[in-house]
Design a protein around this motif. Structure first.
Motif, mmCIF file in Angstrom:
data_model
loop_
_atom_site.group_PDB
_atom_site.id
_atom_site.type_symbol
_atom_site.label_atom_id
_atom_site.label_comp_id
_atom_site.label_asym_id
_atom_site.label_seq_id
_atom_site.Cartn_x
_atom_site.Cartn_y
_atom_site.Cartn_z
ATOM 1 N N ASP A 74 -6.322 6.844 -7.423
ATOM 2 C CA ASP A 74 -7.185 5.994 -6.635
ATOM 3 C C ASP A 74 -7.482 4.730 -7.429
ATOM 4 N N VAL A 100 -10.231 2.976 8.276
ATOM 5 C CA VAL A 100 -8.867 3.415 8.571
ATOM 6 C C VAL A 100 -8.799 3.974 9.985
ATOM 7 N N TYR A 102 -9.895 12.774 -1.719
ATOM 8 C CA TYR A 102 -10.129 11.843 -2.810
ATOM 9 C C TYR A 102 -10.970 12.457 -3.927
ATOM 10 N N ALA A 160 -6.509 -0.598 1.414
ATOM 11 C CA ALA A 160 -6.415 0.289 0.256
ATOM 12 C C ALA A 160 -6.427 -0.520 -1.032
ATOM 13 N N GLN A 204 -1.635 4.591 3.760
ATOM 14 C CA GLN A 204 -2.698 3.640 3.448
ATOM 15 C C GLN A 204 -2.520 2.343 4.218
ATOM 16 N N GLN A 205 -3.643 1.723 4.528
ATOM 17 C CA GLN A 205 -3.635 0.426 5.166
ATOM 18 C C GLN A 205 -3.879 -0.667 4.131
ATOM 19 N N ALA A 262 0.819 -1.209 0.000
ATOM 20 C CA ALA A 262 0.000 0.000 0.000
ATOM 21 C C ALA A 262 0.855 1.263 0.000
#
Length: 302
Positions: A272, A200, A178, A39, A35-36, A31
């Motif tokens: 994204d 998150v 985003y 993502a 981000q985790q 990621a």
């Protein structure tokens, strides 16, 4: 559900999840900044496992349920002056974490797919540990070379805004960011962004400090172009033509830096992974992996 937390050495533990079967060479999804593991959307992972690929995704250090560091992140002036805390890590440390996770899970050579900062980590693993990388896919990433692959000025301003203090502020901030960096060629799914941002926060409240330390790690690593010349894994570079976080020039210089790399530009993609692009991504990843496997089988014995 997280399958576990692995000790990857040097006091770092990484939370990970394994998906799909146990047969075949795993795809390891890395990621990006802040981000985790989620993502990498569940739907995209499902498309990969349906094609017969085991999938491993994980939280990098300083995010999610992995080890968080405690030294203070740099402030705006520190970033401007490139003044780092003595304990500040670099991309090479995150690459070592990744290899440590492979060791902990008894995985040998894998297919690495990294997006944004995750692409930088994957590139570094491929350069420093070629025996662990069956193929490399660098998504919406760059080499650290100056004046290319940089965020738009409008994006920089949003990145250094006041960090959210509550779950609701965090979710609203994620929607604003985003909307800015989203793919112009695909519908914006606000409900999905809100749900992802809430997850998150629930897994890692007040994540701003970890994001700051990760960003410092990227900048401290500098220009990695020369190192990337050591990459020997079959490489595919994917980049959108509407990316306001990592300019499309980042993909171009990455492809030029790695011998034999192929650049594929995704029309309308920003920074994204909207649902509409999942089938295309899954097909590109699957095709690259299968082509790399064929080349490996056809290669003469040494």
């Amino acid at each position: 559900m997280i399958d576990g937390r692995a000790d990857v050495g040097r006091g770092v533990h990484l939370a990970y999840q394994r998906l799909g079967g146990s047969e075949g060479t795993p795809i390891v999804l890395i990621a990006g900044l802040g981000q985790q593991l989620h993502a990498w959307p569940d739907g995209l992972c499902r498309l990969l496992t349906e094609r017969g690929h085991p999938v491993l995704r994980f939280d990098n250090r300083d995010v999610g349920e992995s080890t968080h560091f405690t030294f203070p992140p740099p402030g705006p002036l520190d970033f401007l002056r490139k003044r780092w805390h003595p304990d500040q890590y670099e991309l090479g440390d995150l690459a070592t974490d990744t290899v440590g996770l492979l060791d902990a899970l008894d995985l040998g050579s894998v297919h690495l797919v990294g997006m944004s900062m995750g692409g930088m980590i994957a590139q570094t693993v491929a350069a420093r540990h070629p025996e662990r990388v069956a193929s490399l896919i660098s998504v919406m990433s760059t080499t650290g070379a100056p004046r290319v692959g940089r965020p738009a000025l409008s994006t920089w301003r949003r990145m250094f805004g006041k960090p959210p203090r509550t779950r609701a502020e965090h979710v609203d901030a994620a929607v604003r960011m985003y909307r800015h960096i989203a793919s112009a060629g695909y519908p914006f799914d606000e409900a999905a962004v809100r749900a992802a941002a809430a997850l998150v926060w629930d897994r890692d409240p007040l994540p701003a400090a970890g994001v700051g330390r990760q960003l410092a790690g990227i900048l401290k690593s500098g220009d990695r172009t020369r190192e990337l010349r050591a990459v020997t894994a079959p490489t595919l570079v994917l980049h959108g033509d509407r990316d306001l976080m990592v300019a499309p020039t980042g993909g171009a210089v990455t492809a030029r830096a790695i011998a034999g790399a192929r650049l594929h530009t995704l029309t309308g993609l920003g920074h994204d992974l909207p649902e509409g692009v999942w089938p295309t991504l899954a097909e590109l990843i699957d095709d690259h992996i299968r082509t790399a496997a064929t080349r490996s089988t056809d290669a003469p014995n040494r």
